[in-house]
Design an enzyme around this catalytic site. Structure first.
Site, mmCIF file in Angstrom:
data_model
loop_
_atom_site.group_PDB
_atom_site.id
_atom_site.type_symbol
_atom_site.label_atom_id
_atom_site.label_comp_id
_atom_site.label_asym_id
_atom_site.label_seq_id
_atom_site.Cartn_x
_atom_site.Cartn_y
_atom_site.Cartn_z
ATOM 1 N N GLU A 335 0.809 -1.210 0.032
ATOM 2 C CA GLU A 335 -0.012 0.006 0.010
ATOM 3 C C GLU A 335 1.002 1.234 -0.053
ATOM 4 O O GLU A 335 0.447 2.322 -0.529
ATOM 5 C CB GLU A 335 -1.151 -0.005 1.185
ATOM 6 N N HIS A 356 5.049 -26.705 0.208
ATOM 7 C CA HIS A 356 4.317 -27.805 -0.495
ATOM 8 C C HIS A 356 3.190 -27.479 -1.313
ATOM 9 O O HIS A 356 2.453 -28.070 -1.969
ATOM 10 C CB HIS A 356 3.558 -28.658 0.720
ATOM 11 N N LYS A 472 -12.818 2.101 -3.668
ATOM 12 C CA LYS A 472 -13.827 2.382 -2.543
ATOM 13 C C LYS A 472 -14.790 3.411 -3.361
ATOM 14 O O LYS A 472 -16.230 3.255 -3.281
ATOM 15 C CB LYS A 472 -13.394 3.437 -1.459
HETATM 16 O O1 PA5 Z 1 -3.645 2.222 5.579
HETATM 17 C C1 PA5 Z 1 -4.675 2.744 5.288
HETATM 18 O O2 PA5 Z 1 -4.839 3.987 5.427
HETATM 19 C C2 PA5 Z 1 -6.100 1.740 4.875
HETATM 20 O O3 PA5 Z 1 -5.393 0.551 4.767
HETATM 21 C C3 PA5 Z 1 -7.115 2.062 5.736
HETATM 22 O O4 PA5 Z 1 -6.735 1.617 7.249
HETATM 23 C C4 PA5 Z 1 -8.172 1.294 5.467
HETATM 24 O O5 PA5 Z 1 -8.679 1.585 4.238
HETATM 25 C C5 PA5 Z 1 -9.440 1.359 6.426
HETATM 26 O O6 PA5 Z 1 -9.793 3.085 6.643
HETATM 27 P P1 PA5 Z 1 -10.527 3.430 7.553
HETATM 28 O O7 PA5 Z 1 -9.897 3.590 8.811
HETATM 29 O O8 PA5 Z 1 -10.861 5.240 7.196
HETATM 30 O O9 PA5 Z 1 -11.812 2.844 7.829
#
Ligand code: PA5
Length: 503
Positions: A335, A356, A472
């Site tokens: 990410e 495996h 999203k």
């Molecule tokens: O690392 C990040 O910012 C994302 O993975 C968020 O944690 C994830 O999308 C969840 O978002 P939120 O805390 O706004 O629900």
């Protein structure tokens, strides 16, 4: 027929650790002996000179050092591409030094109060609002935590997760586990608008209100932005107990905030020790002395692998308890690095199980793979391999040499590390001495700083995730969320141009 008899086996040490938590039993994490006994080690032996294509040489790493140091300096001075909107997203960098005992005590007493009233606790969230908690609980608790009697859980309630997917069957199955129990929940979302979290919260909340009326309000914790967001408004309106996700800390860097601490405190994990691990690694990685700074070395070696054409990083462990940490890394790195065509695909694996399945591919498939091992050196329990009256498995030699399962489980990493290296897969091992909160804290901080430096080396901001926003928004349009009508029309126009192929 009688049940299985475990007499003669030593008691489960993970359970013994958990039972100590009820009495507030702490590890001596402030002593120099404890710190040196729990030193995180990076073994880079097999990173260099694995046969090509894509050989990484010592001189490649040496050539990167000035860039790495510059990236580190920029990061620590708050320079460069670190903003999400107006906010510099580096609040996690010095967080370990800012956490005070009183703040931890407050978390402990608030979670303690709720814990007394409930049988089960549900943590609702996804991505950075889920993975760190799940990983840490998995690492530090019994593999069948919820099936143990409460005293063996150190007095903690059962702990469940929801909102991490939208599977109605999984949801329903989890509800069955909660049926008839007094429950408390923590809904965690920085934005407050994440669909999965919001739907899970809505369902659980309506069940709780149906069961307990307004008394349910006192069983609901909310962890969200200090000021903004839909959840903040609701928490204020209903008087839910609120915890905070700081503005300047993104989800995947938030395990040391209330996001992680509340869930860990609920499981009676020593959050002071967890913070101490972060604090220790914060101190260890503060300076620019490259070979003495594991975050910088880790970032440089991975970047050298990237430049040598490695595109997949298998992150494998020999500990089922650390598999969640591999999954946490599966989020932290992609990410943060997956921008503008950059970044390695992180593939979490439990070895030897995965050997495996994908072992053949790692050994002989495309040579665009590197590996990182999370090697647990000392398991909680030791399991002897017993003599039996036949040797059809040919394993009597282990018994004769008094070797145990623990010995074999080290080789589950040492063996592939060597074989894969010789097969052209450079690999590094992060040695974790034992399962404790200090070690988790150190590891998380080391990796967080590494990925931040890595983003700089790749030339982009590691603290934003526009790609996640893209999915999203498409999903909002598909489920008909108000405000996404234009997006829906754009998608429909697009579909008109794409020939469906359905077989
Ligand atoms: O690392 C990040 O910012 C994302 O993975 C968020 O944690 C994830 O999308 C969840 O978002 P939120 O805390 O706004 O629900």
């Amino acid at each position: 027929m009688d049940g299985l008899n475990l007499e003669g086996l030593p008691p489960n040490q993970t359970v013994a650790e958990q039972r100590k938590r009820e009495k507030g039993g702490q590890h001596p994490f402030e002593t120099p002996e404890f710190v040196s006994d729990n030193r995180l080690v990076l073994d880079l032996t097999y990173m260099l000179e694995a046969p090509g294509p894509g050989i990484i040489r010592r001189e490649d790493v040496d050539a990167l050092i000035p860039q790495v140091i510059k990236a580190h300096q920029m990061l620590t001075k708050g320079q460069g591409d670190i903003y999400d909107g107006e906010v510099a997203m580096t609040g996690w960098l010095d967080l370990p030094g800012r956490i005070r005992k009183a703040y931890l005590q407050d978390i402990r007493s608030r979670t303690g109060e709720l814990s007394e009233q409930i049988d089960a606790f549900v943590s609702i969230g996804i991505g950075g609002s889920y993975l760190g908690i799940e990983a840490t609980l998995g690492a530090l608790t019994h593999g069948w935590f919820n099936r143990l009697p409460r005293e063996d859980r150190g007095g903690a309630p059962e702990i469940y997760f929801l909102g991490q997917n939208m599977d109605p069957d999984f949801f329903r199955d989890t509800l069955d586990m909660l049926a008839g129990k007094r429950i408390g929940i923590n809904v965690i979302s920085k934005s407050g608008t994440t669909t999965e979290t919001a739907i899970a919260f809505r369902i659980i909340r309506s069940l709780m209100e149906k069961t307990w009326g307004r008394k349910a309000d006192s069983l609901i914790l909310v962890t969200t932005d200090q000021e903004r967001g839909a959840l903040r408004g609701l928490a204020d309106e209903r008087g839910y107990q609120a915890f905070v996700i700081p503005d300047n800390i993104g989800g995947r860097f938030s395990v040391l905030t209330d996001v992680g601490l509340v869930g860990l405190a609920m499981a009676r994990i020593d959050i002071e020790e967890f913070v101490a691990g972060f604090r220790h690694m914060h101190a260890v990685t503060r300076h620019d002395d490259f070979w003495e700074n594991p975050s910088l070395v880790h970032a440089a070696l991975r970047h050298a692998a990237w430049e040598a054409g490695k595109r997949v990083e298998v992150v494998a462990t020999n500990s089922a308890s650390l598999y969640g940490v591999c999954r946490w890394m599966e989020q932290l790195f992609p990410e943060s690095e997956g921008h503008q065509g950059h970044g390695m695909w992180v593939s979490p694996a439990m070895y030897s199980e995965k050997l495996h399945a994908n072992g053949q591919m790692v050994q002989e498939g495309p040579r665009n793979i590197m590996e990182t091992f999370l090697l647990l050196q000392n398991h909680d329990n030791q399991i002897k391999i017993p003599p039996v009256d036949t040797n059809q498995d040919g394993l009597d030699f282990l018994v004769k040499r008094d070797l145990d399962m623990n010995f074999v489980n080290q080789k589950v990493i040492h063996g592939p590390a060597y074989a894969h290296y010789r097969g052209g897969v450079p690999n590094m091992t992060i040695e974790i001495q034992r399962r404790n909160a200090f070690n988790l804290g150190q590891l998380y901080y080391m990796l967080e700083k590494s990925v931040a430096v890595s983003g700089f080396l790749l030339g982009h901001n590691p603290f934003v995730q526009p790609g996640v926003e893209a999915y999203k928004h498409a999903m909002f349009a598909l489920i008909g969320k108000p405000g996404f009508d234009q997006k829906r029309r754009d998608m429909e126009a697009d579909w008109a141009r794409i020939d469906p192929i359905r077989v």
